[in-house]
Design a protein around this motif. Structure first.
Motif, PDB file in Angstrom:
ATOM      1  N   GLU A   1      25.036  33.039  19.025  1.00  0.00           N
ATOM      2  CA  GLU A   1      24.570  31.963  18.991  1.00  0.00           C
ATOM      3  C   GLU A   1      22.811  31.897  18.886  1.00  0.00           C
ATOM      4  O   GLU A   1      22.258  32.952  19.406  1.00  0.00           O
ATOM      5  N   TYR A   2      22.332  31.114  18.186  1.00  0.00           N
ATOM      6  CA  TYR A   2      20.775  31.148  18.115  1.00  0.00           C
ATOM      7  C   TYR A   2      20.202  30.624  19.102  1.00  0.00           C
ATOM      8  O   TYR A   2      20.458  29.719  19.956  1.00  0.00           O
ATOM      9  N   PHE A   3      19.249  31.376  19.678  1.00  0.00           N
ATOM     10  CA  PHE A   3      18.385  30.894  20.863  1.00  0.00           C
ATOM     11  C   PHE A   3      16.907  30.728  20.676  1.00  0.00           C
ATOM     12  O   PHE A   3      16.321  31.575  19.804  1.00  0.00           O
ATOM     13  N   VAL A   4      16.044  29.788  21.434  1.00  0.00           N
ATOM     14  CA  VAL A   4      14.750  29.912  21.411  1.00  0.00           C
ATOM     15  C   VAL A   4      14.111  30.158  22.633  1.00  0.00           C
ATOM     16  O   VAL A   4      14.619  29.411  23.474  1.00  0.00           O
ATOM     17  N   ASN A   5      13.393  30.958  22.936  1.00  0.00           N
ATOM     18  CA  ASN A   5      12.792  31.388  23.947  1.00  0.00           C
ATOM     19  C   ASN A   5      11.391  31.121  24.208  1.00  0.00           C
ATOM     20  O   ASN A   5      10.745  31.800  23.489  1.00  0.00           O
ATOM     21  N   TYR A   6      10.736  30.223  25.102  1.00  0.00           N
ATOM     22  CA  TYR A   6       9.541  29.854  25.237  1.00  0.00           C
ATOM     23  C   TYR A   6       8.781  30.782  26.004  1.00  0.00           C
ATOM     24  O   TYR A   6       9.335  30.753  27.113  1.00  0.00           O
ATOM     25  N   ILE A   7       7.669  31.636  25.732  1.00  0.00           N
ATOM     26  CA  ILE A   7       7.024  32.348  26.708  1.00  0.00           C
ATOM     27  C   ILE A   7       5.709  31.720  26.930  1.00  0.00           C
ATOM     28  O   ILE A   7       4.892  31.615  25.921  1.00  0.00           O
ATOM     29  N   ASN A   8       5.368  31.482  28.225  1.00  0.00           N
ATOM     30  CA  ASN A   8       3.975  31.136  28.339  1.00  0.00           C
ATOM     31  C   ASN A   8       2.824  32.217  28.345  1.00  0.00           C
ATOM     32  O   ASN A   8       3.116  33.461  28.780  1.00  0.00           O
ATOM     33  N   ASP A   9       1.881  32.152  27.646  1.00  0.00           N
ATOM     34  CA  ASP A   9       0.868  33.014  27.317  1.00  0.00           C
ATOM     35  C   ASP A   9      -0.406  32.491  27.778  1.00  0.00           C
ATOM     36  O   ASP A   9      -0.900  31.875  27.504  1.00  0.00           O
ATOM     37  N   THR A  10      -0.932  33.297  29.021  1.00  0.00           N
ATOM     38  CA  THR A  10      -2.011  32.663  29.761  1.00  0.00           C
ATOM     39  C   THR A  10      -3.253  33.506  29.568  1.00  0.00           C
ATOM     40  O   THR A  10      -4.117  33.538  30.662  1.00  0.00           O
ATOM     41  N   SER A  11      -3.191  34.187  28.389  1.00  0.00           N
ATOM     42  CA  SER A  11      -4.661  35.010  28.223  1.00  0.00           C
ATOM     43  C   SER A  11      -5.794  34.144  28.208  1.00  0.00           C
ATOM     44  O   SER A  11      -5.585  33.127  27.724  1.00  0.00           O
ATOM     45  N   GLY A  12      -6.863  34.811  28.251  1.00  0.00           N
ATOM     46  CA  GLY A  12      -8.015  33.888  28.437  1.00  0.00           C
ATOM     47  C   GLY A  12      -8.315  33.303  27.291  1.00  0.00           C
ATOM     48  O   GLY A  12      -8.175  33.999  26.083  1.00  0.00           O
ATOM     49  N   GLY A  13      -9.240  32.392  26.968  1.00  0.00           N
ATOM     50  CA  GLY A  13      -9.603  31.335  25.929  1.00  0.00           C
ATOM     51  C   GLY A  13     -11.074  32.108  25.294  1.00  0.00           C
ATOM     52  O   GLY A  13     -11.525  32.845  26.279  1.00  0.00           O
ATOM     53  N   SER A  14     -11.403  31.389  24.455  1.00  0.00           N
ATOM     54  CA  SER A  14     -12.916  31.651  24.057  1.00  0.00           C
ATOM     55  C   SER A  14     -13.956  30.846  24.687  1.00  0.00           C
ATOM     56  O   SER A  14     -13.751  29.675  25.137  1.00  0.00           O
ATOM     57  N   GLY A  15     -15.018  31.493  25.243  1.00  0.00           N
ATOM     58  CA  GLY A  15     -16.116  30.815  25.754  1.00  0.00           C
ATOM     59  C   GLY A  15     -15.662  30.203  27.100  1.00  0.00           C
ATOM     60  O   GLY A  15     -14.773  29.933  27.595  1.00  0.00           O
ATOM     61  N   GLY A  16     -16.829  30.837  28.152  1.00  0.00           N
ATOM     62  CA  GLY A  16     -16.802  30.101  29.674  1.00  0.00           C
ATOM     63  C   GLY A  16     -15.663  30.898  30.299  1.00  0.00           C
ATOM     64  O   GLY A  16     -15.539  30.389  31.500  1.00  0.00           O
ATOM     65  N   GLY A  17     -14.948  31.758  29.814  1.00  0.00           N
ATOM     66  CA  GLY A  17     -13.996  32.638  30.619  1.00  0.00           C
ATOM     67  C   GLY A  17     -12.916  31.803  30.957  1.00  0.00           C
ATOM     68  O   GLY A  17     -12.062  31.977  31.988  1.00  0.00           O
ATOM     69  N   GLY A  18     -12.450  30.391  30.500  1.00  0.00           N
ATOM     70  CA  GLY A  18     -11.584  29.464  30.695  1.00  0.00           C
ATOM     71  C   GLY A  18     -10.212  30.056  30.482  1.00  0.00           C
ATOM     72  O   GLY A  18      -9.993  31.207  29.488  1.00  0.00           O
ATOM     73  N   ARG A  19      -9.134  29.792  31.063  1.00  0.00           N
ATOM     74  CA  ARG A  19      -7.813  30.007  30.529  1.00  0.00           C
ATOM     75  C   ARG A  19      -7.244  28.891  29.963  1.00  0.00           C
ATOM     76  O   ARG A  19      -7.230  27.614  30.012  1.00  0.00           O
ATOM     77  N   TYR A  20      -6.261  29.161  28.785  1.00  0.00           N
ATOM     78  CA  TYR A  20      -5.265  28.274  28.375  1.00  0.00           C
ATOM     79  C   TYR A  20      -3.834  28.736  28.412  1.00  0.00           C
ATOM     80  O   TYR A  20      -3.626  29.996  28.425  1.00  0.00           O
ATOM     81  N   VAL A  21      -2.902  27.732  28.070  1.00  0.00           N
ATOM     82  CA  VAL A  21      -1.550  27.966  28.209  1.00  0.00           C
ATOM     83  C   VAL A  21      -1.361  28.067  26.877  1.00  0.00           C
ATOM     84  O   VAL A  21      -1.313  26.786  26.269  1.00  0.00           O
ATOM     85  N   ARG A  22      -0.583  28.837  26.172  1.00  0.00           N
ATOM     86  CA  ARG A  22       0.047  28.720  24.992  1.00  0.00           C
ATOM     87  C   ARG A  22       1.495  29.098  24.794  1.00  0.00           C
ATOM     88  O   ARG A  22       1.941  30.058  25.491  1.00  0.00           O
ATOM     89  N   CYS A  23       2.213  28.404  24.254  1.00  0.00           N
ATOM     90  CA  CYS A  23       3.455  28.657  24.257  1.00  0.00           C
ATOM     91  C   CYS A  23       4.075  29.237  22.829  1.00  0.00           C
ATOM     92  O   CYS A  23       3.850  28.687  21.985  1.00  0.00           O
ATOM     93  N   LYS A  24       4.919  30.357  22.942  1.00  0.00           N
ATOM     94  CA  LYS A  24       5.285  31.178  21.839  1.00  0.00           C
ATOM     95  C   LYS A  24       6.748  30.945  21.915  1.00  0.00           C
ATOM     96  O   LYS A  24       7.318  31.428  22.803  1.00  0.00           O
ATOM     97  N   ALA A  25       7.285  30.590  20.567  1.00  0.00           N
ATOM     98  CA  ALA A  25       8.720  30.467  20.383  1.00  0.00           C
ATOM     99  C   ALA A  25       8.901  32.104  19.957  1.00  0.00           C
ATOM    100  O   ALA A  25       8.778  32.451  18.996  1.00  0.00           O
ATOM    101  N   VAL A  26       9.930  32.655  20.733  1.00  0.00           N
ATOM    102  CA  VAL A  26      10.695  33.732  20.368  1.00  0.00           C
ATOM    103  C   VAL A  26      12.131  33.573  19.867  1.00  0.00           C
ATOM    104  O   VAL A  26      12.916  32.996  20.522  1.00  0.00           O
TER     105      VAL A  26
END
Length: 163
Positions: free
Chosen positions: A118-143
């Motif tokens: 069965e085909y599946f898509v698993n979304y993983i939250n990536d909370t690595s730091g973004g550019s400038g100001g040390g802010g964080r962002y959330v990026r979803c990756k589909a595996v």
């Protein structure tokens, strides 16, 4: 085998079974279990075609089997182990059974077991730091990938009389 009905091809006639699965799978193997009776082994499929579809109308031939052999009432087929194409509908057209004589007019199957992925898509939250100001962002990756599971078995096909 005087059959006048067909599922897909008018040139390949026989008794047929179609099922629609609740989820699409990439079929990787299947088994046919003959009925456990004196006549059951002779009424099991010998020559058949396996079809797949996503709409129940347009069918793709997956395999043509000639001379299926059964070990302890079971025919196992792993010839689709590398298959990655998903389908929701599966059909089998039985063109000839094992036996002859008095059992030649009836097809019987105790169970048809479909195994697949069965085909599946698993979304993983990536909370690595973004550019400038040390802010964080959330990026979803589909595996994406396939999850192997024993899919569905259908059974109790008894006395499918020929038309």
């Amino acid at each position: 085998f005087p059959v006048t009905i067909f599922l897909v091809e008018s040139t390949y006639k026989g008794e047929f079974i179609c099922i629609k699965l609740p989820v699409a799978i990439a079929l990787t193997s299947y088994s046919i279990v003959a009925v456990n009776s004196t006549e059951g082994a002779g009424r099991a499929p010998k020559n058949f075609r396996l079809y797949a579809s996503n709409n129940g109308t347009s069918w793709t031939t997956l395999q043509t089997i000639t001379g299926a052999t059964y070990t302890t009432r079971v025919y196992n087929n792993t010839g689709l182990s590398a298959n990655t194409t998903l389908y929701s509908y599966y059909g089998i057209v039985i063109n000839q059974i094992i036996g002859s004589g008095t059992t030649s007019g009836i097809t019987q199957i105790a169970e048809w077991i479909l195994n697949g992925k069965e085909y599946f898509v698993n979304y993983i939250n990536d909370t690595s730091g973004g550019s400038g100001g040390g802010g964080r962002y959330v990026r979803c990756k589909a595996v994406r990938g396939f999850h192997h599971r024993r899919a569905w078995g259908v059974g109790n096909f008894s006395d499918l009389a020929l038309s």
